[in-house]
Design an enzyme around this catalytic site. Structure first.
Site, PDB file in Angstrom:
ATOM      1  N   LYS A 137      16.269 -38.851 -52.589  1.00  0.00           N
ATOM      2  CA  LYS A 137      15.631 -39.963 -51.740  1.00  0.00           C
ATOM      3  C   LYS A 137      15.017 -40.938 -52.566  1.00  0.00           C
ATOM      4  CE  LYS A 137      15.802 -37.737 -47.399  1.00  0.00           C
ATOM      5  NZ  LYS A 137      15.027 -37.220 -45.928  1.00  0.00           N
ATOM      6  N   LYS A 143      28.776 -32.582 -43.846  1.00  0.00           N
ATOM      7  CA  LYS A 143      28.228 -31.925 -42.672  1.00  0.00           C
ATOM      8  C   LYS A 143      27.920 -33.056 -41.511  1.00  0.00           C
ATOM      9  CE  LYS A 143      23.129 -31.662 -43.017  1.00  0.00           C
ATOM     10  NZ  LYS A 143      22.140 -31.065 -42.271  1.00  0.00           N
ATOM     11  N   LYS A 194      22.304 -36.387 -38.848  1.00  0.00           N
ATOM     12  CA  LYS A 194      21.802 -37.565 -38.035  1.00  0.00           C
ATOM     13  C   LYS A 194      21.616 -38.700 -39.010  1.00  0.00           C
ATOM     14  CE  LYS A 194      17.082 -35.657 -37.370  1.00  0.00           C
ATOM     15  NZ  LYS A 194      17.224 -34.264 -37.500  1.00  0.00           N
TER      16      LYS A 194
HETATM   17  P1  ADP Z   1      19.948 -33.784 -40.259  1.00  0.00           P
HETATM   18  O1  ADP Z   1      20.669 -33.596 -41.322  1.00  0.00           O
HETATM   19  O2  ADP Z   1      20.840 -34.013 -39.060  1.00  0.00           O
HETATM   20  O3  ADP Z   1      19.014 -34.693 -40.550  1.00  0.00           O
HETATM   21  P2  ADP Z   1      17.948 -31.789 -40.637  1.00  0.00           P
HETATM   22  O4  ADP Z   1      18.165 -31.618 -41.988  1.00  0.00           O
HETATM   23  O5  ADP Z   1      16.869 -32.432 -39.679  1.00  0.00           O
HETATM   24  O6  ADP Z   1      19.258 -32.237 -40.018  1.00  0.00           O
HETATM   25  O7  ADP Z   1      18.059 -30.310 -39.956  1.00  0.00           O
HETATM   26  C1  ADP Z   1      17.460 -29.889 -38.511  1.00  0.00           C
HETATM   27  C2  ADP Z   1      17.819 -28.378 -38.588  1.00  0.00           C
HETATM   28  O8  ADP Z   1      19.208 -28.673 -37.983  1.00  0.00           O
HETATM   29  C3  ADP Z   1      17.932 -27.654 -39.620  1.00  0.00           C
HETATM   30  O9  ADP Z   1      17.531 -26.284 -39.205  1.00  0.00           O
HETATM   31  C4  ADP Z   1      19.304 -27.721 -40.084  1.00  0.00           C
HETATM   32  O10 ADP Z   1      19.802 -26.253 -40.776  1.00  0.00           O
HETATM   33  C5  ADP Z   1      20.227 -27.711 -38.618  1.00  0.00           C
HETATM   34  N1  ADP Z   1      21.291 -28.518 -39.084  1.00  0.00           N
HETATM   35  C6  ADP Z   1      21.406 -29.846 -39.386  1.00  0.00           C
HETATM   36  N2  ADP Z   1      22.728 -30.210 -39.328  1.00  0.00           N
HETATM   37  C7  ADP Z   1      23.521 -29.329 -39.089  1.00  0.00           C
HETATM   38  C8  ADP Z   1      24.900 -28.862 -39.222  1.00  0.00           C
HETATM   39  N3  ADP Z   1      25.742 -29.620 -39.238  1.00  0.00           N
HETATM   40  N4  ADP Z   1      25.407 -27.420 -38.774  1.00  0.00           N
HETATM   41  C9  ADP Z   1      24.326 -26.698 -38.613  1.00  0.00           C
HETATM   42  N5  ADP Z   1      23.259 -26.705 -38.409  1.00  0.00           N
HETATM   43  C10 ADP Z   1      22.726 -28.122 -38.956  1.00  0.00           C
END
Ligand code: ADP
Ligand code: NA
Length: 335
Positions: free
Chosen positions: A119, A200, A203
């Site tokens: 970051k 993946k 958000k």
């Molecule tokens: P993002 O990458 O969307 O910002 P976060 O890092 O805030 O998501 O993750 C929040 C939770 O959601 C974590 O427990 C993470 O493992 C789960 N998570 C995020 N993206 C995925 C995905 N594509 N598939 C499964 N679980 C996910």
């Protein structure tokens, strides 16, 4: 030795998507629903708004997302009678403990964090908060003497640091006060981006077509699935490595039903379902699955008074635990 305490947090930076839902929120709800009623150490979920401002955020948007996040969690089955759901900034001890723990961390330790490196890379000015983020995260967990943290794999390094901080503190004062929290990793397959199956679903992806948000209306869900990137084969088979795009759609159906991905692929093969038909089918399954969540969400989201009452009550309960722990911490430290 330490009482089991499950603790997790969610950043109010956008509406949770299906990866967050199947990968994290559903797991929280399962943990909650396995608890005894009125158990003295219920699941604690924090909406971590202080973490969300690590990078600049528009205040109105942030405030909006706090409510949207709370409403989403409640709609997905988080029950404030059984889970302590609160907003981080309403418990001032987070910041105070973060200071005390920060005095036990070194610069090289924090410089090694992958998330910090990623970051801060390319920023001309790095905010201090980006650097000390893992200390605040450790304070979140340790303030409640958390022992188990449902967490994504990208956060494992931070949790390892949290354990090391807890250990250093305990050793420095010769007392086994903080537990060394361990991760609870989700068994759920990571959902892939609908636009690029090499990535993946996330958000932080600027292309909103890459993810399905929990409150996306039916026509948007259909469109995102219809436009999702698959491959040139016509029929359906489950092959996460060879056909990651199509397999993500099968993963989505499996997540919404009792079916295994292989059973779904077999059914499609028997019925000679082609990809276009299958995409329509998956959209329908998703829309049906999300319907009750979305109905609840639309009732809740405009009821700020109710949402505030839930967050205030959560903060009251969180504060009472935090205050008791923090008083003991101060005594240990000599403050
Ligand atoms: P993002 O990458 O969307 O910002 P976060 O890092 O805030 O998501 O993750 C929040 C939770 O959601 C974590 O427990 C993470 O493992 C789960 N998570 C995020 N993206 C995925 C995905 N594509 N598939 C499964 N679980 C996910
Ligand atoms: Na399933």
């Amino acid at each position: 030795k330490h009482t089991k305490q499950v603790y997790s947090g969610i950043q109010p930076t956008s509406i949770p998507h299906l990866g967050n839902y199947f990968g994290a929120i559903k797991q929280w709800v399962d943990i909650q629903n396995k608890q005894r009623p009125h158990q003295s150490n219920p699941l604690i979920i924090s909406i971590v708004d202080l973490h969300a401002i690590t990078m600049p955020k528009d205040p109105r948007l942030l405030n909006d997302y706090i409510y949207k996040c709370a409403a989403t969690l409640l709609s997905c089955g988080i029950d404030p009678e059984r889970t302590i759901l609160y907003k981080q900034s309403q418990v001032a001890y987070h910041g105070q403990l973060s200071w005390i723990l920060g005095c036990r961390v070194t610069l090289p330790q924090l410089s090694r964090m992958h998330q910090y490196k990623t970051k801060s890379d390319g920023l001309s000015e790095v905010p201090l908060g980006l650097f000390t983020y893992p200390v605040l995260q450790a304070a979140d967990i340790l303030l409640f003497r958390g022992t188990h943290v449902p967490i994504g794999e990208d956060q494992l390094q931070h949790l390892e640091l949290c354990r090391s901080i807890a250990e250093k503190f305990n050793n420095a004062y010769g007392i086994d006060f903080f537990p060394r929290p361990v991760p609870i990793e989700s068994e759920f397959t990571r959902l892939k981006s609908l636009r690029d199956p090499a990535k993946k679903m996330s958000k932080s992806d600027p292309d909103a077509g890459s993810r399905i948000e929990l409150v996306d209306p039916a026509d948007i869900i259909e469109k995102k699935i219809r436009k999702s990137v698959t491959d040139s084969m016509r029929l359906i088979s489950y092959d996460p490595k060879g056909r990651p795009g199509l397999s993500t759609l099968i993963d989505l159906e499996a997540a919404c039903t009792d079916l295994l991905p292989e059973e779904i692929a077999e059914r499609c093969l028997l019925q000679a379902t082609d990809k276009a038909e299958y995409k329509k089918h998956v959209s329908k399954v998703l829309v049906e699955h999300l319907r009750p969540i979305q109905a609840k969400y639309s009732r809740l989201i405009d009821d700020k008074k109710y949402l505030n009452s839930i967050l205030d009550d959560g903060a009251r309960r969180a504060n009472s635990i935090a205050e008791n722990n923090f008083r003991q911490i101060c005594k240990i430290v000599g403050c």
